[in-house]
Motif scaffolding. Sequence first.
Motif, mmCIF file in Angstrom:
data_model
loop_
_atom_site.group_PDB
_atom_site.id
_atom_site.type_symbol
_atom_site.label_atom_id
_atom_site.label_comp_id
_atom_site.label_asym_id
_atom_site.label_seq_id
_atom_site.Cartn_x
_atom_site.Cartn_y
_atom_site.Cartn_z
ATOM 1 N N SER A 58 0.840 -1.185 0.000
ATOM 2 C CA SER A 58 0.000 0.000 0.000
ATOM 3 C C SER A 58 0.884 1.248 0.000
ATOM 4 O O SER A 58 1.799 1.366 0.823
ATOM 5 C CB SER A 58 -0.908 0.024 1.232
ATOM 6 O OG SER A 58 -1.564 1.282 1.342
ATOM 7 N N THR A 59 0.625 2.169 -0.918
ATOM 8 C CA THR A 59 1.442 3.386 -0.968
ATOM 9 C C THR A 59 1.225 4.262 0.256
ATOM 10 O O THR A 59 2.057 5.115 0.562
ATOM 11 C CB THR A 59 1.132 4.196 -2.242
ATOM 12 O OG1 THR A 59 -0.262 4.511 -2.270
ATOM 13 C CG2 THR A 59 1.507 3.406 -3.486
ATOM 14 N N ARG A 60 0.129 4.057 0.989
ATOM 15 C CA ARG A 60 -0.120 4.851 2.197
ATOM 16 C C ARG A 60 0.902 4.558 3.284
ATOM 17 O O ARG A 60 1.116 5.378 4.174
ATOM 18 C CB ARG A 60 -1.529 4.591 2.723
ATOM 19 C CG ARG A 60 -2.629 5.188 1.840
ATOM 20 C CD ARG A 60 -4.004 4.854 2.353
ATOM 21 N NE ARG A 60 -4.276 3.415 2.288
ATOM 22 C CZ ARG A 60 -5.401 2.841 2.693
ATOM 23 N NH1 ARG A 60 -6.368 3.587 3.205
ATOM 24 N NH2 ARG A 60 -5.568 1.533 2.588
ATOM 25 N N ALA A 61 1.541 3.403 3.211
ATOM 26 C CA ALA A 61 2.536 3.027 4.219
ATOM 27 C C ALA A 61 3.957 3.354 3.773
ATOM 28 O O ALA A 61 4.921 2.989 4.457
ATOM 29 C CB ALA A 61 2.421 1.537 4.531
ATOM 30 N N LEU A 62 4.096 4.053 2.630
ATOM 31 C CA LEU A 62 5.407 4.323 2.056
ATOM 32 C C LEU A 62 5.648 5.823 1.944
ATOM 33 O O LEU A 62 4.712 6.615 1.844
ATOM 34 C CB LEU A 62 5.508 3.695 0.660
ATOM 35 C CG LEU A 62 5.251 2.192 0.563
ATOM 36 C CD1 LEU A 62 5.162 1.761 -0.902
ATOM 37 C CD2 LEU A 62 6.344 1.410 1.285
ATOM 38 N N THR A 63 6.922 6.210 1.965
ATOM 39 C CA THR A 63 7.308 7.614 1.813
ATOM 40 C C THR A 63 7.831 7.831 0.402
ATOM 41 O O THR A 63 8.813 7.196 0.000
ATOM 42 C CB THR A 63 8.402 7.990 2.824
ATOM 43 O OG1 THR A 63 7.927 7.735 4.151
ATOM 44 C CG2 THR A 63 8.797 9.455 2.685
ATOM 45 N N PRO A 64 7.196 8.716 -0.386
ATOM 46 C CA PRO A 64 7.634 8.889 -1.771
ATOM 47 C C PRO A 64 9.016 9.525 -1.875
ATOM 48 O O PRO A 64 9.381 10.394 -1.084
ATOM 49 C CB PRO A 64 6.564 9.796 -2.379
ATOM 50 C CG PRO A 64 5.923 10.480 -1.212
ATOM 51 C CD PRO A 64 6.025 9.539 -0.065
ATOM 52 N N LEU A 65 9.769 9.069 -2.877
ATOM 53 C CA LEU A 65 11.084 9.608 -3.206
ATOM 54 C C LEU A 65 11.058 10.073 -4.657
ATOM 55 O O LEU A 65 10.080 9.888 -5.367
ATOM 56 C CB LEU A 65 12.158 8.524 -3.032
ATOM 57 C CG LEU A 65 12.308 7.885 -1.656
ATOM 58 C CD1 LEU A 65 13.255 6.685 -1.747
ATOM 59 C CD2 LEU A 65 12.819 8.896 -0.639
ATOM 60 N N ALA A 66 12.155 10.683 -5.120
ATOM 61 C CA ALA A 66 12.299 10.913 -6.554
ATOM 62 C C ALA A 66 12.126 9.573 -7.248
ATOM 63 O O ALA A 66 12.591 8.539 -6.754
ATOM 64 C CB ALA A 66 13.663 11.505 -6.864
ATOM 65 N N PRO A 67 11.462 9.524 -8.398
ATOM 66 C CA PRO A 67 11.107 8.234 -8.999
ATOM 67 C C PRO A 67 12.276 7.433 -9.536
ATOM 68 O O PRO A 67 12.120 6.263 -9.872
ATOM 69 C CB PRO A 67 10.147 8.632 -10.125
ATOM 70 C CG PRO A 67 10.519 10.032 -10.462
ATOM 71 C CD PRO A 67 10.942 10.659 -9.172
#
Length: 272
Positions: free
Chosen positions: A41-50
């Motif tokens: 789930s992306t809600r449990a992840l911290t976005p970075l540069a792709p």
Amino acid sequence: MDTWMRFMSSDGGIVFGRVEGGYLHEYESLDQRVPTGAVLSTRALTPLAPCAPGTVIALWNNYHALAAKLDKPVPAHPLFLLKPAGSVIGDGATIRRPVSYAGKIVYEGELGIVIGRRCRNANLADAAASIFGYTIVNDVTAADLINENPHFPQWCRAKGFDTFCCLGPAIVSGFDWQAGSVVTMLDGVERQNYPLADMVFSPAEQVSLISQDLTLEPGDVIACGTSLGVGSIKDGATVTVTIAGIGTLSNTLEATREIEAVAAARTAANAV
């Protein structure tokens, strides 16, 4: 079109994969696109540069409209400089003003080409096949430094500071760049709105010609250059760059009080 993103997990690991419906379908890496079977789930992840480019190649004078305004001839070969890997930040990250620099900082909203496989001396067909997808770039510049020394234009220094290459929020494969446009907003006010079809060199031409100068590696990014509407960012201002079909990249230049706090801390440390 597929959307690809890169995140930090709760244990500090980095995960990459295809995003669909709020879930990341994990793959080994950008250049080893083998699914691991994990779905997060992306809600449990911290976005970075792709992506984590080893090199960012940034073009200058690659749009007919800007060349006409500057009264410059369109180049016969892409004109570019290199931005270091350490300058890359992702969507939502803060652009930090260099403590030693009090001058004008400017935004440049751009399309970014993401390389998917090693590319050297590529013809147009191979160059097109080497493009993994497209992302959004804000090519930040400490503009007053470029001509600070009359004997040596400092393009790389002016554009190479930490946090001066904003990338994201995603990489989109299969994006129709010819139908796209770049819209840049500064604190909610539109500053740039230009068509990507006005490029001097198409993405495949950029990859082909640049690959004759240097080897392009998976994850490297070519910032396709900007067009009309470049302007300065005040401390505390937020720049958003939107390309429909890819998303919106948003970054804020740190506020003056944060800069002053860093400078005061350094002064205190030097006095000890």
